[in-house]
Design a protein around this motif. Structure first.
Motif, short mmCIF file in Angstrom:
data_model
loop_
_atom_site.label_atom_id
_atom_site.label_comp_id
_atom_site.label_asym_id
_atom_site.label_seq_id
_atom_site.Cartn_x
_atom_site.Cartn_y
_atom_site.Cartn_z
N PRO A 11 46.44 34.54 34.92
CA PRO A 11 45.14 34.04 34.47
C PRO A 11 44.46 35.06 33.56
O PRO A 11 44.62 36.28 33.74
CB PRO A 11 44.33 33.89 35.77
CG PRO A 11 45.34 33.90 36.87
CD PRO A 11 46.51 34.68 36.37
N LYS A 12 43.71 34.59 32.60
CA LYS A 12 42.93 35.49 31.76
C LYS A 12 41.92 36.21 32.64
O LYS A 12 41.50 35.70 33.68
CB LYS A 12 42.21 34.71 30.66
CG LYS A 12 43.15 34.17 29.63
CD LYS A 12 42.41 33.59 28.44
CE LYS A 12 43.44 33.13 27.43
NZ LYS A 12 43.00 33.19 26.09
N GLU A 13 41.54 37.41 32.23
CA GLU A 13 40.64 38.23 33.03
C GLU A 13 39.33 37.53 33.36
O GLU A 13 38.78 37.72 34.44
CB GLU A 13 40.35 39.56 32.32
CG GLU A 13 41.52 40.51 32.39
CD GLU A 13 41.16 41.89 31.87
OE1 GLU A 13 39.99 42.29 31.99
OE2 GLU A 13 42.06 42.55 31.34
N ASP A 17 39.96 33.90 39.89
CA ASP A 17 41.25 33.73 40.57
C ASP A 17 41.01 33.94 42.06
O ASP A 17 41.10 35.05 42.57
CB ASP A 17 42.25 34.76 40.01
CG ASP A 17 43.66 34.59 40.55
OD1 ASP A 17 43.85 33.77 41.47
OD2 ASP A 17 44.56 35.29 40.07
N PRO A 18 40.66 32.87 42.79
CA PRO A 18 40.30 33.01 44.20
C PRO A 18 41.42 33.60 45.07
O PRO A 18 41.15 34.39 45.99
CB PRO A 18 39.96 31.60 44.66
CG PRO A 18 39.96 30.73 43.46
CD PRO A 18 40.56 31.50 42.32
N ALA A 19 42.65 33.25 44.79
CA ALA A 19 43.77 33.78 45.59
C ALA A 19 43.89 35.30 45.39
O ALA A 19 44.10 36.05 46.35
CB ALA A 19 45.07 33.09 45.22
N HIS A 24 43.01 40.84 47.21
CA HIS A 24 42.38 42.13 46.96
C HIS A 24 41.50 42.55 48.15
O HIS A 24 41.56 43.70 48.61
CB HIS A 24 41.55 42.08 45.68
CG HIS A 24 41.03 43.39 45.24
ND1 HIS A 24 39.79 43.84 45.61
CD2 HIS A 24 41.58 44.36 44.47
CE1 HIS A 24 39.59 45.04 45.09
NE2 HIS A 24 40.66 45.38 44.39
N GLU A 25 40.71 41.62 48.65
CA GLU A 25 39.85 41.91 49.80
C GLU A 25 40.67 42.29 51.03
O GLU A 25 40.32 43.23 51.75
CB GLU A 25 38.95 40.71 50.10
CG GLU A 25 37.89 40.48 49.04
CD GLU A 25 37.17 39.16 49.19
OE1 GLU A 25 37.54 38.34 50.07
OE2 GLU A 25 36.22 38.93 48.41
N SER A 38 46.14 40.47 40.38
CA SER A 38 46.29 39.23 39.64
C SER A 38 47.52 38.52 40.18
O SER A 38 48.55 39.15 40.41
CB SER A 38 46.46 39.52 38.14
OG SER A 38 46.61 38.32 37.44
N ILE A 39 47.38 37.24 40.39
CA ILE A 39 48.51 36.45 40.87
C ILE A 39 48.89 35.47 39.77
O ILE A 39 48.04 34.74 39.25
CB ILE A 39 48.16 35.70 42.17
CG1 ILE A 39 47.84 36.70 43.28
CG2 ILE A 39 49.30 34.76 42.57
CD1 ILE A 39 47.39 36.09 44.57
#
Length: 79
Positions: A11-13, A17-19, A24-25, A38-39
């Motif tokens: 995905p673009k920055e 991107d919820p996943a 990350h969390e 980033s996935i």
């Protein structure tokens, strides 16, 4: 002869991107110091070597694989 190509689509920055945010969390909670996640997708293709590899991959990405409004891509030629 044929050439193997690996295409990476992310995905673009600026696209949410919820996943990736959730990953990350969770990595942060586990104590990993990760600055960015980033996935995306990884696509492997085999192209006939006589073709213009760069041009062929660019066309495949832009016409079929990638939504250029929301995704970026990169690729590498494998041997």
């Amino acid at each position: 002869m044929e050439v193997d190509v690996r295409i990476f689509i992310i995905p673009k920055e600026e696209i949410l991107d919820p996943a990736a945010k959730t990953l990350h969390e969770n990595l942060d909670k586990l104590g990993y110091e990760i600055s960015e996640v980033s996935i995306g997708k990884c696509v492997d293709i085999r192209i006939k070597k006589g073709d213009d590899i760069t041009s062929t991959v660019e066309k495949i990405c832009k016409n079929i694989l990638v939504n250029e409004l929301t995704e970026d891509f990169s690729y590498m030629i494998l041997h």
